[in-house]
Design a protein around this motif. Sequence first.
Motif, mmCIF file in Angstrom:
data_model
loop_
_atom_site.group_PDB
_atom_site.id
_atom_site.type_symbol
_atom_site.label_atom_id
_atom_site.label_comp_id
_atom_site.label_asym_id
_atom_site.label_seq_id
_atom_site.Cartn_x
_atom_site.Cartn_y
_atom_site.Cartn_z
ATOM 1 N N SER A 137 16.692 21.008 29.445
ATOM 2 C CA SER A 137 15.480 21.362 28.654
ATOM 3 C C SER A 137 14.546 21.881 29.494
ATOM 4 C CB SER A 137 14.820 20.086 27.988
ATOM 5 O OG SER A 137 14.522 19.000 28.900
ATOM 6 N N ARG B 127 14.991 25.612 23.359
ATOM 7 C CA ARG B 127 13.574 25.834 23.053
ATOM 8 C C ARG B 127 13.661 27.287 22.428
ATOM 9 N NH1 ARG B 127 11.517 25.208 27.572
ATOM 10 N NH2 ARG B 127 11.617 27.503 28.452
ATOM 11 N N LYS C 165 19.186 14.783 26.814
ATOM 12 C CA LYS C 165 18.112 15.860 27.192
ATOM 13 C C LYS C 165 17.989 15.824 28.807
ATOM 14 C CE LYS C 165 15.967 17.478 23.226
ATOM 15 N NZ LYS C 165 14.511 17.458 22.491
#
Length: 189
Positions: free
Chosen positions: A157, A163, A177
């Motif tokens: 992440s 994202r 994550k």
Amino acid sequence: MEKLKQRILEQSSILSSDVLRMDAIINHQVDPKLTMEMGQEFAKKFAEYGITKVITIESSGIPAAFATAYELGVPLVFARRKKTLIADPDAYIERVPSFTKGMVTDIMVSKEFLSSEDKLLFIDDIIANGDAARGLIKIIERSGATLAGMGVVVEKSFQSGGRMLREQGIKVEALVKIASLDNGKIKFE
């Protein structure tokens, strides 16, 4: 998945602040029991989406994608990275850079395996910058199929891939994550 986190802590190694080597877990050696549990998790997360096929990219995504397809009771399609003598000449092809491989390759899916009737679940091993994912998503769009979402075993992440896909409205579900690999330590989100 706590079990997956524990295995990452025990059996992976940090090569740099951007690269985590998980060969003992998903990229070179595969634990069938853990992989089937991953497939069960993805199948639960996407059970209500009417998935007709699972799709992935050769090669490290195949085990988790297979387990997911098995749990959902649907076929698995994978984008090939190498053209073979018997490859379908009528294929969707995209050129994609690979973050971990440090090179650009073509990925291809035969047009006979994707149709506008398909509702696809894209499963992959790791998402970093999302370059390979963007390439496969272009293939899916050109085929007319619908992308229901994406499941990734590990999302880094701290890199932009997951994202960026979420910002495009794509449902991305990660089993684990990782927020950071700084100072030689794995920090989970």
